[in-house]
Write an enzyme that holds these catalytic residues in place. Structure first.
Site, PDB file in Angstrom:
ATOM      1  N   TYR A   1       0.839  -1.188   0.000  1.00 29.44           N
ATOM      2  CA  TYR A   1       0.000   0.000   0.000  1.00 29.44           C
ATOM      3  C   TYR A   1       0.883   1.251   0.000  1.00 29.44           C
ATOM      4  O   TYR A   1       1.681   1.463   0.910  1.00 29.44           O
ATOM      5  CB  TYR A   1      -0.918   0.045   1.224  1.00 29.44           C
ATOM      6  CG  TYR A   1      -1.895  -1.097   1.330  1.00 29.44           C
ATOM      7  CD1 TYR A   1      -2.194  -1.915   0.246  1.00 29.44           C
ATOM      8  CD2 TYR A   1      -2.542  -1.367   2.533  1.00 29.44           C
ATOM      9  CE1 TYR A   1      -3.096  -2.963   0.357  1.00 29.44           C
ATOM     10  CE2 TYR A   1      -3.451  -2.407   2.651  1.00 29.44           C
ATOM     11  CZ  TYR A   1      -3.722  -3.200   1.559  1.00 29.44           C
ATOM     12  OH  TYR A   1      -4.614  -4.239   1.676  1.00 29.44           O
TER      13      TYR A   1
ATOM     14  N   ALA B   1     -18.693  -3.586  -1.122  1.00 31.69           N
ATOM     15  CA  ALA B   1     -18.590  -3.736  -2.579  1.00 31.69           C
ATOM     16  C   ALA B   1     -18.315  -2.419  -3.307  1.00 31.69           C
ATOM     17  O   ALA B   1     -19.098  -1.986  -4.150  1.00 31.69           O
ATOM     18  CB  ALA B   1     -19.850  -4.399  -3.135  1.00 31.69           C
TER      19      ALA B   1
ATOM     20  N   GLY C   1     -18.631   0.551  -2.410  1.00 33.86           N
ATOM     21  CA  GLY C   1     -19.643   1.586  -2.199  1.00 33.86           C
ATOM     22  C   GLY C   1     -20.998   1.277  -2.800  1.00 33.86           C
ATOM     23  O   GLY C   1     -21.949   2.038  -2.597  1.00 33.86           O
ATOM     24  N   LEU C   2     -21.126   0.158  -3.530  1.00 34.08           N
ATOM     25  CA  LEU C   2     -22.416  -0.191  -4.121  1.00 34.08           C
ATOM     26  C   LEU C   2     -23.435  -0.564  -3.052  1.00 34.08           C
ATOM     27  O   LEU C   2     -24.644  -0.405  -3.256  1.00 34.08           O
ATOM     28  CB  LEU C   2     -22.243  -1.350  -5.111  1.00 34.08           C
ATOM     29  CG  LEU C   2     -21.513  -1.008  -6.411  1.00 34.08           C
ATOM     30  CD1 LEU C   2     -21.226  -2.273  -7.206  1.00 34.08           C
ATOM     31  CD2 LEU C   2     -22.344  -0.040  -7.256  1.00 34.08           C
TER      32      LEU C   2
END
Length: 304
Positions: free
Chosen positions: A51, A200, A202-203
């Site tokens: 990261y 997911a 932001g879904l």
């Protein structure tokens, strides 16, 4: 916040963990978020050397200074970058993993990790050597326990049968139920799931309309999502929850799941995530309705 035993370890992790990949390139902002997460009962923090090519670990290290005794710290290794490497590459070499761990400790400014995870892996890797590296690091006191971060069933099965992993980090959500096929294996070996991606991308939040893409999501087309997501929102409202709370609660309620890793780049997101831990487990009726709406996909690839 409720805490769950991680596999066969003596680590008890908060049911909601903090995914450090969502942190920014600003140390002060990251410090504020991590402080608030700890104040709200989160004790499990997950990062990785890949990261931001090490910066993320450095920032986490600065933020947890003086708080090490309050947290369970996890990182991941196995991806190599540096001079002569275009981007990064996979390197499961035993000696590399040992050196990568030591560099992670330096960046985090800690003496040991509670959990060190193989960040990927293929069935062609020298798995016995990887396990030996992890066991050596345990003997040296540099890590307390180890696990893997993988969505490859053949790799997961090999480590479950050959090693003393305590956890498997997997992408898991209402829109990605593939891990459920393997829950019986985890229960057999007393291995915990660390669930990443529970909302997911932001879904599975009330802002799903902004997150929709023409590419869809996994085996859901955009058209299918346009039909499905409003139904999920209505079901969440029926349960007295936001979409995000419903999504997180669904994952956290599964018995093999020790913690759901949710990222946050703003305090508001963190607060919304934490609200899910105050909600009651989803009722059987709501769960059955959810299962009637969403697909139960399986892994088509990565099998033995």
């Amino acid at each position: 916040m409720n805490k769950t035993q991680l596999g066969t370890s003596d680590l008890y992790v908060s049911e909601l963990g903090f995914g450090c990949m969502s942190l920014s390139d600003d140390h002060l902002s990251n410090q504020s978020l991590i402080d608030e997460a700890i104040d709200r009962g989160i004790n499990f923090f997950d990062t990785a050397d890949l990261y931001q090519l090490g910066f993320n670990e450095e920032s986490v290290g600065k933020a947890i200074k003086g708080k090490r005794h309050n947290i369970i710290l996890a990182s991941k290794g196995g991806n190599e970058w540096g001079e002569g490497i275009d981007g990064w590459r996979w390197n499961p070499d035993k000696n590399y993993l040992k050196e990568a761990l030591k560099r992670s400790l330096q960046r985090l400014n800690v003496d040991y990790l509670d959990l060190y995870q193989l960040h990927g892996g293929t069935i062609d890797d020298p798995i016995d050597d990887v396990i030996e590296a992890f066991e050596d690091l345990k003997q040296e006191g540099l890590i307390r326990y180890y696990g893997i971060s993988s969505i490859r069933p053949n790799v997961i099965k090999a480590f479950a049968e050959k090693s003393s992993i305590v956890s498997v980090m997997m992408q898991y959500s209402l829109l990605d139920r593939r891990p459920e096929e393997w829950f019986s294996l985890f229960e057999k070996y007393n291995i915990s799931v660390i669930a990443r991606g529970p909302v997911a991308k932001g879904l599975l939040t009330d802002e799903f309309e902004r997150k929709l893409s023409t590419d869809g999501y996994l085996d859901y087309t955009e058209t299918e999502l346009l039909q499905l997501l409003p139904k999920l929102k209505a079901l969440a409202e029926e349960a007295g929850l936001s979409m995000q709370q419903l999504a997180l609660r669904y994952v956290m309620d599964q018995s093999p799941v020790a913690t759901a890793i949710a990222g946050a780049s703003k305090p508001e997101q963190l607060k919304e995530n934490v609200k899910s831990t105050h909600a009651s487990p989803i009722s059987l009726d709501i769960r059955q309705q959810l299962h009637a709406l969403v697909k139960k996909s399986t892994y088509d690839n990565h099998r033995v």
